[in-house]
Enzyme design. Structure first.
Site, PDB file in Angstrom:
ATOM      1  N   ALA A 147       6.300  -6.580  -1.179  1.00  0.00           N
ATOM      2  CA  ALA A 147       5.031  -7.225  -1.551  1.00  0.00           C
ATOM      3  C   ALA A 147       5.048  -7.749  -2.951  1.00  0.00           C
ATOM      4  CB  ALA A 147       3.906  -6.273  -1.385  1.00  0.00           C
ATOM      5  N   ASN A 186       0.843  -1.156  -0.067  1.00  0.00           N
ATOM      6  CA  ASN A 186       0.004   0.064   0.078  1.00  0.00           C
ATOM      7  C   ASN A 186       0.857   1.291  -0.200  1.00  0.00           C
ATOM      8  OD1 ASN A 186       0.736  -0.273   2.673  1.00  0.00           O
ATOM      9  ND2 ASN A 186      -1.339   0.112   3.636  1.00  0.00           N
ATOM     10  N   CYS A 197      -3.346   1.430   6.638  1.00  0.00           N
ATOM     11  CA  CYS A 197      -3.410   0.693   8.207  1.00  0.00           C
ATOM     12  C   CYS A 197      -4.098   1.910   9.008  1.00  0.00           C
ATOM     13  CB  CYS A 197      -1.965   0.288   8.485  1.00  0.00           C
ATOM     14  SG  CYS A 197      -0.635   1.275   8.420  1.00  0.00           S
ATOM     15  N   GLU A 236       8.383   2.521  14.358  1.00  0.00           N
ATOM     16  CA  GLU A 236       9.263   2.808  13.159  1.00  0.00           C
ATOM     17  C   GLU A 236       9.337   4.358  13.334  1.00  0.00           C
ATOM     18  OE1 GLU A 236       7.352   0.783   9.747  1.00  0.00           O
ATOM     19  OE2 GLU A 236       9.389  -0.714  10.322  1.00  0.00           O
ATOM     20  N   GLU A 264       4.277  -4.204  12.697  1.00  0.00           N
ATOM     21  CA  GLU A 264       3.494  -3.162  12.048  1.00  0.00           C
ATOM     22  C   GLU A 264       2.402  -3.860  11.425  1.00  0.00           C
ATOM     23  OE1 GLU A 264       3.830   0.165  12.862  1.00  0.00           O
ATOM     24  OE2 GLU A 264       6.018  -0.171  13.741  1.00  0.00           O
TER      25      GLU A 264
HETATM   26  N1  LIG Z   1       1.092  -1.006  11.125  1.00  0.00           N
HETATM   27  C1  LIG Z   1       1.427  -0.704   9.919  1.00  0.00           C
HETATM   28  O1  LIG Z   1       2.345   0.185   9.926  1.00  0.00           O
HETATM   29  C2  LIG Z   1       1.026  -1.139   8.667  1.00  0.00           C
HETATM   30  C3  LIG Z   1       1.327  -0.308   7.466  1.00  0.00           C
HETATM   31  C4  LIG Z   1       0.810  -0.802   6.195  1.00  0.00           C
HETATM   32  C5  LIG Z   1      -0.049  -1.615   5.950  1.00  0.00           C
HETATM   33  N2  LIG Z   1      -0.161  -2.534   7.110  1.00  0.00           N
HETATM   34  C6  LIG Z   1      -1.375  -3.594   7.099  1.00  0.00           C
HETATM   35  O2  LIG Z   1      -0.911  -4.611   6.119  1.00  0.00           O
HETATM   36  C7  LIG Z   1      -2.178  -5.131   5.618  1.00  0.00           C
HETATM   37  C8  LIG Z   1      -2.168  -4.983   4.004  1.00  0.00           C
HETATM   38  O3  LIG Z   1      -1.053  -5.461   3.422  1.00  0.00           O
HETATM   39  P1  LIG Z   1      -1.021  -6.928   2.686  1.00  0.00           P
HETATM   40  O4  LIG Z   1      -2.298  -7.262   2.366  1.00  0.00           O
HETATM   41  O5  LIG Z   1       0.139  -7.144   1.707  1.00  0.00           O
HETATM   42  O6  LIG Z   1      -0.665  -7.814   4.218  1.00  0.00           O
HETATM   43  P2  LIG Z   1      -0.197  -9.155   4.036  1.00  0.00           P
HETATM   44  O7  LIG Z   1       0.125  -9.487   5.686  1.00  0.00           O
HETATM   45  O8  LIG Z   1      -0.801 -10.149   3.287  1.00  0.00           O
HETATM   46  O9  LIG Z   1       1.405  -9.305   3.185  1.00  0.00           O
HETATM   47  C9  LIG Z   1       2.230  -8.415   3.712  1.00  0.00           C
HETATM   48  C10 LIG Z   1       3.712  -8.686   3.063  1.00  0.00           C
HETATM   49  O10 LIG Z   1       4.018  -9.886   4.020  1.00  0.00           O
HETATM   50  C11 LIG Z   1       4.290 -10.832   3.260  1.00  0.00           C
HETATM   51  N3  LIG Z   1       4.203 -12.326   3.812  1.00  0.00           N
HETATM   52  C12 LIG Z   1       2.987 -12.505   4.368  1.00  0.00           C
HETATM   53  N4  LIG Z   1       2.869 -13.493   5.280  1.00  0.00           N
HETATM   54  C13 LIG Z   1       4.244 -14.100   5.197  1.00  0.00           C
HETATM   55  C14 LIG Z   1       5.035 -15.172   5.659  1.00  0.00           C
HETATM   56  N5  LIG Z   1       4.349 -16.207   6.385  1.00  0.00           N
HETATM   57  N6  LIG Z   1       6.174 -15.262   5.213  1.00  0.00           N
HETATM   58  C15 LIG Z   1       7.027 -14.224   4.581  1.00  0.00           C
HETATM   59  N7  LIG Z   1       6.340 -13.242   4.148  1.00  0.00           N
HETATM   60  C16 LIG Z   1       4.947 -13.066   4.421  1.00  0.00           C
HETATM   61  C17 LIG Z   1       3.683 -10.634   1.958  1.00  0.00           C
HETATM   62  O11 LIG Z   1       4.063 -11.445   0.778  1.00  0.00           O
HETATM   63  C18 LIG Z   1       3.626  -9.096   1.683  1.00  0.00           C
HETATM   64  O12 LIG Z   1       5.049  -8.758   1.273  1.00  0.00           O
HETATM   65  C19 LIG Z   1      -3.023  -4.478   6.163  1.00  0.00           C
HETATM   66  O13 LIG Z   1      -3.640  -5.451   7.256  1.00  0.00           O
HETATM   67  C20 LIG Z   1      -2.690  -3.238   6.860  1.00  0.00           C
HETATM   68  O14 LIG Z   1      -3.245  -2.613   7.760  1.00  0.00           O
HETATM   69  C21 LIG Z   1       0.063  -2.186   8.535  1.00  0.00           C
HETATM   70  O1  LIG Z   2      -0.427   1.922   5.958  1.00  0.00           O
HETATM   71  C1  LIG Z   2       0.034   2.574   6.693  1.00  0.00           C
HETATM   72  C2  LIG Z   2       1.134   3.137   6.773  1.00  0.00           C
HETATM   73  C3  LIG Z   2       0.741   4.790   6.379  1.00  0.00           C
HETATM   74  C4  LIG Z   2       1.701   5.840   7.006  1.00  0.00           C
HETATM   75  O2  LIG Z   2       2.901   5.702   7.464  1.00  0.00           O
HETATM   76  O3  LIG Z   2       1.014   6.946   7.063  1.00  0.00           O
END
Ligand SMILES: NC(=O)c1ccc[n+]([C@@H]2O[C@H](COP(=O)([O-])OP(=O)(O)OC[C@H]3O[C@@H](n4cnc5c(N)ncnc54)[C@H](O)[C@@H]3O)[C@@H](O)[C@H]2O)c1
Ligand SMILES: O=CCCC(=O)O
Length: 482
Positions: free
Chosen positions: A174, A149, A285, A463, A251
């Site tokens: 990703a 994202n 997120c 972070e 995160e």
């Molecule tokens: N807290 C934060 O800072 C933050 C920031 C951005 C996105 N997010 C969260 O991310 C999610 C959306 O992103 P997404 O759909 O790509 O999430 P996702 O968990 O499906 O995948 C994220 C990444 O992790 C990898 N991945 C997943 N499981 C793995 C494993 N077991 N081993 C190795 N790699 C693995 C995926 O290939 C991808 O690169 C939402 O839940 C969002 O809230 C959180």
């Molecule tokens: O998707 C979550 C991260 C977005 C941000 O850093 O503001």
């Protein structure tokens, strides 16, 4: 220093050929394939990357700072190309993509400038003939796993503190957005960051989990994992990382409440809501997920919000009139549509939904129209899960106690937002909200200088800011007899 050529994507495609195993990267605005990229599917390739990372010399701090400073300059020099690549593969509008490049670059600058220091400690009576102090040392090779994202910002806010602290890192971007990662790496190498100090392993969803993740988590030489993504994936990675006792930062997902009290500046709250909800088509997120509006101002708020939503322009992010791009995949569109349908079946009201033009409907892109729902209740799925789409879901409340209890009634605790002009209430509610970050009369809260992260199921660690570098350092305590 490399000059801007306008050809960064061509350079990326030439420098990172797909090889025998590949998978397609698609443009979410059209569904068409942009490129085939390497799909790391064997354990040996991952182990070789770890071997290279383990042999990287950390350089001295001044050299690392200089490399990061050059990387920062190159990021800004190539802002147009970088933004174009992110728009192509993530779908976000170009203006937002440029904003993301600047945001990502601000992390590089912050960590290039940050001083890393231990501390001296006054000896206690029990050790009175000693001098005590600490030094900060690199944690060791890092595995960095990021979502689609914010393909630059989420990666850079890991890579830059990792390198500033003296570590080598392996990024698994990703599957949807590897080209942004490759572009960053080219510029990092141009800036003098050694090839082995920042490596990339691209893989499709299956190989990411079954091969790259598994091998990295099982290798004792990887001392740190920093993951951004969904909570379920974070739990799995934490479990795997525990077997080799890695330092872990997580995160994860959120479910941000936005609380608007009856004394709030309504125009300010509507503007905040528009940014917090529709940034990146709702795919953040920290996106506003549950809108709690005091019942006295509900109707006025909803009509003002509807007016703003009506002027959003859905389209291909490469069109500079677009303000809401496509979602990342067709599955995402189906998921958001199902959330809206089930809310309506359970009694929510549809106040407004944009219509998608025939051209967009025929484009093959993954578009979902901006939507405004009212009468949403806490038991509906749309309030329990991350919407990750351009849907504003509104509920009402009458008392502060009730809304704080409802806001906290979720396993997640990433961001929360509140709007009020009552300063005592502002402090009280901010302290009572279970969230790692609280926006007060403000929904744009992210900055490299500020610690980003969540509580509860939204994660562990921070972070950005000075907290962010600690995740990549070990503290060694020294005790000298005098
Ligand atoms: N807290 C934060 O800072 C933050 C920031 C951005 C996105 N997010 C969260 O991310 C999610 C959306 O992103 P997404 O759909 O790509 O999430 P996702 O968990 O499906 O995948 C994220 C990444 O992790 C990898 N991945 C997943 N499981 C793995 C494993 N077991 N081993 C190795 N790699 C693995 C995926 O290939 C991808 O690169 C939402 O839940 C969002 O809230 C959180
Ligand atoms: O998707 C979550 C991260 C977005 C941000 O850093 O503001």
């Amino acid at each position: 220093m490399t000059q801007k050529t306008g050809g960064l994507l061509a350079r990326v495609l030439a420098a990172f050929p797909a090889g025998p195993n590949s998978y397609p990267v698609r443009n979410p605005a059209t569904g068409s394939v942009i490129a085939q990229v390497a799909n790391v599917g064997n354990a040996q390739a991952v182990t070789e990357a770890v071997e290279r990372a383990a042999l990287v010399h950390p350089h001295n701090s001044a050299d690392r700072k200089a490399m990061l400073a050059r990387w920062y300059s190159l990021f800004l020099l190539h802002i147009d190309d970088l933004a174009h690549i992110a728009t192509l593969e993530s779908g976000k509008p170009l203006a937002e993509a440029k904003g993301e490049v600047q945001y990502a670059a601000s992390y590089i600058k912050y960590y290039a400038d940050l001083e890393i220091a231990g501390k001296t400690i006054i000896s206690p009576h029990s050790l009175n003939k000693t001098r005590l102090w600490t030094v900060k040392q690199p944690v060791g090779p890092c595995a960095l796993i990021t979502p689609w994202n914010f393909p630059y910002a989420m990666a850079v806010r890991k890579i830059s503190p990792a390198i500033a602290a003296g570590n080598a890192c392996i990024l698994k971007p990703a599957p949807e957005t590897p080209l942004s990662a490759f572009a960053m790496k080219l510029l990092a190498n141009d800036a003098g960051i050694p090839d082995d100090a920042f490596q990339i392993l691209s893989a499709d969803r299956q190989n990411a989990v079954d091969v790259v993740g598994k091998v990295l988590m099982a290798d004792t030489r990887i001392r740190k994992v920093s993951f951004t993504g969904s909570t379920n994936a974070g739990i799995s990675l934490m479990q795997q990382a525990a077997t080799t006792m890695k330092k872990a930062s997580m995160e994860l997902g959120g479910n941000a409440p936005l609380i608007i009290f009856e004394d709030a500046d309504l125009n300010q709250a509507v503007d905040g809501c528009m940014f917090g909800k529709f940034r990146n088509a709702g795919q953040a997120c920290i996106a506003v997920n549950r809108i709690y509006i005091h019942s006295k101002i509900h109707n006025e708020f909803v009509s003002k919000l509807a007016e703003k939503i009506k002027i959003l322009r859905v389209g291909d992010g490469l069109n500079n009139k677009t303000t809401v791009g496509p979602l990342i995949t067709k599955t995402s569109v189906d998921r958001v549509a199902a959330l809206v349908s089930s809310s309506l079946e359970s009694g929510a009201q549809l106040v407004f939904q944009s219509s998608l033009s025939n051209e967009l409907q025929a484009s093959g892109g993954y578009f979902y129209p901006p939507t405004l729902l009212t009468n949403v209740t806490d038991d509906m799925e749309i309030f329990k899960t991350e919407i990750f789409g351009p849907v504003a879901a509104v509920s009402t409340f009458d008392t502060e106690e009730d809304v704080v209890r409802r806001a906290n009634d979720t396993p997640f605790g990433l961001a929360a937002y509140l709007f009020t002009n009552d300063i005592a209430r502002l402090h009280r509610v901010a302290e009572n909200l279970e969230a790692g970050m609280v926006g007060l009369n403000e929904c744009a809260i992210s900055a490299a200088v500020a610690p980003f992260g969540g509580v509860k199921m939204s994660g562990i660690g921070r972070e950005g800011s000075s907290e962010g570098i600690e995740e990549y350092l070990e503290t060694k305590y020294l005790c000298l007899a005098v």
